[in-house]
Write a protein that holds these residues in place. Structure first.
Motif, PDB file in Angstrom:
ATOM      1  N   SER A   1       4.509  11.233   4.128  1.00 27.89           N
ATOM      2  CA  SER A   1       5.484  10.626   3.546  1.00 27.89           C
ATOM      3  C   SER A   1       4.947   9.128   3.302  1.00 27.89           C
ATOM      4  O   SER A   1       3.736   8.565   3.872  1.00 27.89           O
ATOM      5  CB  SER A   1       6.853  10.522   4.387  1.00 27.89           C
ATOM      6  N   PHE A   2       5.708   8.298   2.549  1.00 27.98           N
ATOM      7  CA  PHE A   2       5.243   6.869   2.241  1.00 27.98           C
ATOM      8  C   PHE A   2       6.609   6.087   2.136  1.00 27.98           C
ATOM      9  O   PHE A   2       7.515   6.430   1.500  1.00 27.98           O
ATOM     10  CB  PHE A   2       4.394   6.626   1.168  1.00 27.98           C
ATOM     11  N   ASP A   3       6.263   4.678   2.278  1.00 27.11           N
ATOM     12  CA  ASP A   3       7.768   3.925   2.127  1.00 27.11           C
ATOM     13  C   ASP A   3       7.502   3.102   0.949  1.00 27.11           C
ATOM     14  O   ASP A   3       6.709   2.321   0.716  1.00 27.11           O
ATOM     15  CB  ASP A   3       7.442   2.661   3.429  1.00 27.11           C
ATOM     16  N   ILE A   4       8.472   3.389  -0.071  1.00 26.64           N
ATOM     17  CA  ILE A   4       8.358   2.717  -1.302  1.00 26.64           C
ATOM     18  C   ILE A   4       8.656   1.274  -1.398  1.00 26.64           C
ATOM     19  O   ILE A   4       8.059   0.621  -2.239  1.00 26.64           O
ATOM     20  CB  ILE A   4       9.657   3.284  -2.206  1.00 26.64           C
ATOM     21  N   SER A   5       9.559   0.546  -0.297  1.00 26.94           N
ATOM     22  CA  SER A   5       9.798  -0.625  -0.343  1.00 26.94           C
ATOM     23  C   SER A   5       8.620  -1.404   0.250  1.00 26.94           C
ATOM     24  O   SER A   5       8.579  -2.854  -0.079  1.00 26.94           O
ATOM     25  CB  SER A   5      10.928  -0.970   0.606  1.00 26.94           C
ATOM     26  N   SER A   6       7.608  -0.725   0.771  1.00 26.24           N
ATOM     27  CA  SER A   6       6.314  -1.934   0.958  1.00 26.24           C
ATOM     28  C   SER A   6       5.435  -1.752  -0.236  1.00 26.24           C
ATOM     29  O   SER A   6       4.418  -2.418   0.120  1.00 26.24           O
ATOM     30  CB  SER A   6       5.723  -0.836   2.163  1.00 26.24           C
ATOM     31  N   LEU A   7       5.571  -1.106  -1.410  1.00 26.59           N
ATOM     32  CA  LEU A   7       4.634  -1.312  -2.618  1.00 26.59           C
ATOM     33  C   LEU A   7       5.187  -2.369  -3.518  1.00 26.59           C
ATOM     34  O   LEU A   7       6.427  -2.778  -3.529  1.00 26.59           O
ATOM     35  CB  LEU A   7       5.016   0.221  -3.381  1.00 26.59           C
ATOM     36  N   ASN A   8       4.254  -2.829  -4.104  1.00 26.84           N
ATOM     37  CA  ASN A   8       4.369  -3.960  -5.238  1.00 26.84           C
ATOM     38  C   ASN A   8       4.868  -3.473  -6.567  1.00 26.84           C
ATOM     39  O   ASN A   8       4.071  -3.722  -7.383  1.00 26.84           O
ATOM     40  CB  ASN A   8       3.302  -4.940  -5.051  1.00 26.84           C
ATOM     41  N   LEU A   9       6.016  -3.047  -6.622  1.00 34.58           N
ATOM     42  CA  LEU A   9       6.637  -2.429  -7.916  1.00 34.58           C
ATOM     43  C   LEU A   9       7.134  -3.610  -8.660  1.00 34.58           C
ATOM     44  O   LEU A   9       7.939  -4.499  -8.063  1.00 34.58           O
ATOM     45  CB  LEU A   9       7.538  -1.343  -7.467  1.00 34.58           C
TER      46      LEU A   9
END
Length: 360
Positions: A96-104
Motif C-alpha cells: 500500500s502507499f499513502d496518497i497524502s504524502s505525494l506531491n499531487l
C-alpha cells in the motif's frame, strides 16, 4: 519409448501456455489504472508509479530465479525442457502507499476517505476515492484501482537448456507475443550461460563439489488494454482541438517493457537421483511504461464539465530494488522426468518450482 517422450513433451507444452497465462491476472490489474488518467498526465504519472512500484522488484526477482537445475553445467549435448513458475512475496510495507504524502497538483483525497490505498500487490478492495479540482472547483471523482488480492507477484518461466563443450551450457526462454483473453498481450525472451570453474582450479580432480558461475537476462513485454470512454462534450477551447480534431478512444494501451539481469556463483553436488546447490548472486530489473492513445480529461469551464483530449499521456521508467541474494535448490530425477525447487532470499523472498524432462 518415443511415443512416451512425445506425450511428456506435449504435456509440458500445455503447461507452458498455463504458465505464461498466469500473468493475465497482473494485466487485469494494470488495465484498471486507466481511470487515473482523469487526473491529467502529471498526477496520473505519479499515481501510476506508486501503484506499480512493487512490480519491477517482484517480477524481476521471480524471473531471475529458476535458471539452473544444478551447480554443474549439463554435459555436452545434454538437454532439458522445464516449466518453472515463480512467486515473489511482496513485503507488507510495499502492499500500500499513502496518497497524502505525494506531491499531487490537482488531486486530493475525498473527505472521509483513508489516504492509504493498495498497490498492485495489495488487498482486493476498492482504492481510495480521489477528487480532481481545477481553479478550486471539483471537476471529477474516481477511485484508485484495487489491488490484486495477492501479496505475491507471479512470473511465468518456460525454458530449455543445452550442454555445450568445456563445461558450459546455455538456457533459453522464449514465448512469442501472445494475446491473453481481453487483457492485452505478453511476450518473453531470455537467456543464460553457465560455466564450470572447478576444472580451472588446482587439484580440480579431488574437489568434491561442483563450482560454477552464471549470467542471465530476461526481456518481457506486458501490454494491457485500457478503457477510458469520453463523457460529456469536448471543450471548445481544448488546446489539442486543431492538432487532434477526431480523437480515437478505442486504441488505448498501456505498454510495458521489462528487463532483468542476474549473476550467480554456485556450488553443489550431483548424485544419481538428486542434485543440490546453493549460491550467492546479484540481480537488478527495470520497467519502462508508456500509456499510448487518446484520453479524455475532464475540465471545468464556467461551471460546466467538458473534456480535453491528451495523447500518449504517461511515460516513465521504474527500477527495482537491486540486491545481493542467496539461493538454494534441487533437482530430483525419475528417468527423464525431473522435478525442480528453488528458493531465493532477497528483498522479496521468492519460491520457484516446476517439472520437466532432462537428459544427461
Amino acid at each position: 519409448m518415443i511415443n512416451r517422450y512425445k506425450k511428456i513433451i506435449k504435456s509440458l507444452c500445455a503447461l507452458m501456455v498455463i504458465s505464461i497465462a498466469t500473468v493475465g491476472s497482473v494485466q487485469a490489474q494494470i488495465g484498471d489504472i486507466g481511470e487515473v488518467l482523469r487526473a491529467g498526465a502529471e498526477d496520473a504519472t505519479i499515481l501510476t508509479k506508486e501503484y506499480l512500484r512493487p512490480f519491477p522488484t517482484g517480477f524481476g526477482t521471480g524471473l531471475n530465479a529458476g535458471w539452473t537445475e544444478s551447480a554443474a553445467p549439463k554435459k555436452t549435448l545434454g538437454f532439458s525442457l522445464q516449466i518453472r513458475p515463480s512467486l515473489a512475496f511482496v513485503p507488507t510495507e510495499n502492499q500500500s502507499f499513502d496518497i497524502s504524502s505525494l506531491n499531487l497538483q490537482k488531486i486530493e483525497v475525498a473527505a472521509g476517505e483513508n489516504p492509504v490505498t493498495p498497490t498492485i500487490a495489495g488487498e482486493n478492495t476498492i482504492g481510495t476515492e480521489l477528487v480532481v479540482r481545477e481553479n478550486g472547483n471539483e471537476i471529477a471523482r474516481f477511485n484508485m484501482p484495487q489491488g490484486s488480492g495477492f501479496s505475491a507477484v507471479p512470473a511465468p518461466i518456460v525454458q530449455a537448456s543445452l550442454g555445450l563443450i568445456k563445461g558450459t551450457d546455455v538456457t533459453v526462454r522464449f514465448f512469442p507475443e501472445t494475446e491473453i483473453e481481453d487483457y492485452g498481450n505478453v511476450g518473453l525472451i531470455g537467456g543464460a550461460i553457465k560455466h564450470d570453474i572447478t576444472q580451472w582450479l588446482p587439484a580440480s580432480a579431488v574437489i568434491p563439489v561442483d563450482i560454477s558461475v552464471m549470467l542471465g537476462f530476461n526481456s518481457m513485454t506486458v501490454n494491457a488494454n485500457l478503457d477510458v470512454p469520453s463523457q460529456g462534450v469536448r471543450n471548445p477551447n481544448d488546446p489539442s482541438l486543431t492538432s487532434n480534431p477526431n480523437p480515437d478512444f478505442s486504441e488505448q494501451v498501456l505498454e510495458t517493457q521489462f528487463n532483468s539481469f542476474v549473476m550467480n556463483a554456485l556450488v553443489g553436488k550431483s548424485l544419481p537421483l538428486i542434485s543440490v546447490y546453493g549460491g550467492v548472486g546479484y540481480q537488478t530489473a527495470s520497467l519502462d511504461l508508456d500509456i499510448t492513445g487518446d484520453y479524455p480529461v475532464n475540465t471545468d469551464v464556467a461551471g460546466q464539465t467538458f473534456y480535453n483530449v491528451v495523447s500518449d499521456p504517461v511515460s516513465f521508467g521504474l527500477d527495482s530494488e537491486s540486491s545481493v541474494h542467496l539461493l538454494g535448490g534441487f533437482r530430483f530425477r525419475l528417468g527423464v522426468l525431473a522435478f525442480y525447487g528453488e528458493a531465493t532470499l532477497a528483498n522479496y523472498f521468492t519460491a520457484n518450482a516446476g517439472i520437466g524432462i532432462s537428459f544427461r
